[in-house]
Design a protein around this motif. Sequence first.
Motif, PDB file in Angstrom:
ATOM      1  N   LEU A  36       0.890   2.781  -3.858  1.00 19.35           N
ATOM      2  CA  LEU A  36      -0.109   3.829  -3.964  1.00 19.35           C
ATOM      3  C   LEU A  36       0.475   5.233  -3.820  1.00 19.35           C
ATOM      4  O   LEU A  36      -0.247   6.209  -3.750  1.00 19.35           O
ATOM      5  N   ALA A  49       0.827  -1.210   0.000  1.00 18.76           N
ATOM      6  CA  ALA A  49       0.000   0.000   0.000  1.00 18.76           C
ATOM      7  C   ALA A  49       0.860   1.258   0.000  1.00 18.76           C
ATOM      8  O   ALA A  49       0.608   2.185  -0.763  1.00 18.76           O
ATOM      9  N   PRO A  72      -4.416  10.801 -10.333  1.00 18.04           N
ATOM     10  CA  PRO A  72      -4.542   9.601  -9.504  1.00 18.04           C
ATOM     11  C   PRO A  72      -3.584   8.515  -9.971  1.00 18.04           C
ATOM     12  O   PRO A  72      -3.169   8.506 -11.136  1.00 18.04           O
ATOM     13  N   ASP A  79      -4.104   2.338 -12.640  1.00 14.82           N
ATOM     14  CA  ASP A  79      -4.833   1.167 -12.156  1.00 14.82           C
ATOM     15  C   ASP A  79      -3.911   0.055 -11.693  1.00 14.82           C
ATOM     16  O   ASP A  79      -4.207  -0.635 -10.713  1.00 14.82           O
ATOM     17  N   ALA A 109      -1.572  -3.095  -5.139  1.00 16.71           N
ATOM     18  CA  ALA A 109      -1.574  -2.809  -3.704  1.00 16.71           C
ATOM     19  C   ALA A 109      -2.659  -3.597  -2.988  1.00 16.71           C
ATOM     20  O   ALA A 109      -2.427  -4.183  -1.921  1.00 16.71           O
ATOM     21  N   ASP A 110      -3.853  -3.620  -3.556  1.00 15.96           N
ATOM     22  CA  ASP A 110      -4.960  -4.351  -2.952  1.00 15.96           C
ATOM     23  C   ASP A 110      -4.702  -5.849  -2.981  1.00 15.96           C
ATOM     24  O   ASP A 110      -4.897  -6.554  -1.976  1.00 15.96           O
ATOM     25  N   LYS A 115      -1.167   0.167 -10.146  1.00 16.36           N
ATOM     26  CA  LYS A 115      -0.683   0.394  -8.787  1.00 16.36           C
ATOM     27  C   LYS A 115      -1.753   0.071  -7.754  1.00 16.36           C
ATOM     28  O   LYS A 115      -1.500  -0.610  -6.760  1.00 16.36           O
ATOM     29  N   THR A 116      -2.949   0.582  -7.963  1.00 17.64           N
ATOM     30  CA  THR A 116      -4.014   0.337  -6.989  1.00 17.64           C
ATOM     31  C   THR A 116      -4.396  -1.134  -6.962  1.00 17.64           C
ATOM     32  O   THR A 116      -4.641  -1.704  -5.894  1.00 17.64           O
ATOM     33  N   ASP A 117      -4.425  -1.771  -8.136  1.00 14.07           N
ATOM     34  CA  ASP A 117      -4.757  -3.199  -8.182  1.00 14.07           C
ATOM     35  C   ASP A 117      -3.714  -4.027  -7.444  1.00 14.07           C
ATOM     36  O   ASP A 117      -4.046  -4.893  -6.623  1.00 14.07           O
TER      37      ASP A 117
END
Length: 220
Positions: A14, A10, A23, A26, A32-33, A28-30
Amino acid sequence: MTRLILLLGAAWLLAACGSGGSPPPDWKTDAADLIERYKQHALRGENTLAERYFQQAIAATGGAGRLDETARLWLVHCATRRAMLIQDNCDTYLALSQAGARTDDHTYYRFITLQWEGLDATRLPAAYARLPGSAADQRNTQLAAIADPLSRLLAASLLVLVNPADTHAMSIGVETASERGWRQPLLTLLKLQLSQTSDPEVQKRLLTRLQLVEQHFSVH
């Protein structure tokens, strides 16, 4: 959240380019989750589900052609397994890192694979920085002071790997895993505790505890 490699999913993935910037993409956010999901399911012993999330995280960074980030995900994978006392030499991370690993990442790799001689501890996360150069009787005090549960579990597991007779580190690992409901490392550590005691009362208590965990443990 402290600067810990196991939680870099995270904190690092992120990281925004700057306040008010666009922002994060995608991938990176994917990633991290997904890497957080991997860790939690792996620690609970839900191995099939954990590996599915991990491969999806790898697909997110790999599909974007992000070599450093993909290597770091493999380092997180290896560190999580080491926290569960699973022998892992981090071979995939090492292969990817040949193209140019970040110095801090490679120092962390050496730390979790117990290559502590000559290690530049200043490049380790603060929670671990004093462990490699400390005397054995000082390490458990430092271990107990680690606030983050997963970081504390990893440090305890590494100390047990360094010295399988380190009952204090083992106890801290057991209670950390128990408090978080991390069944996979808890089972391993309880079995180690059981193998190292000859006290009938302690054996009885450990067996009861072990059986309780096993009744509610299943590998998915």
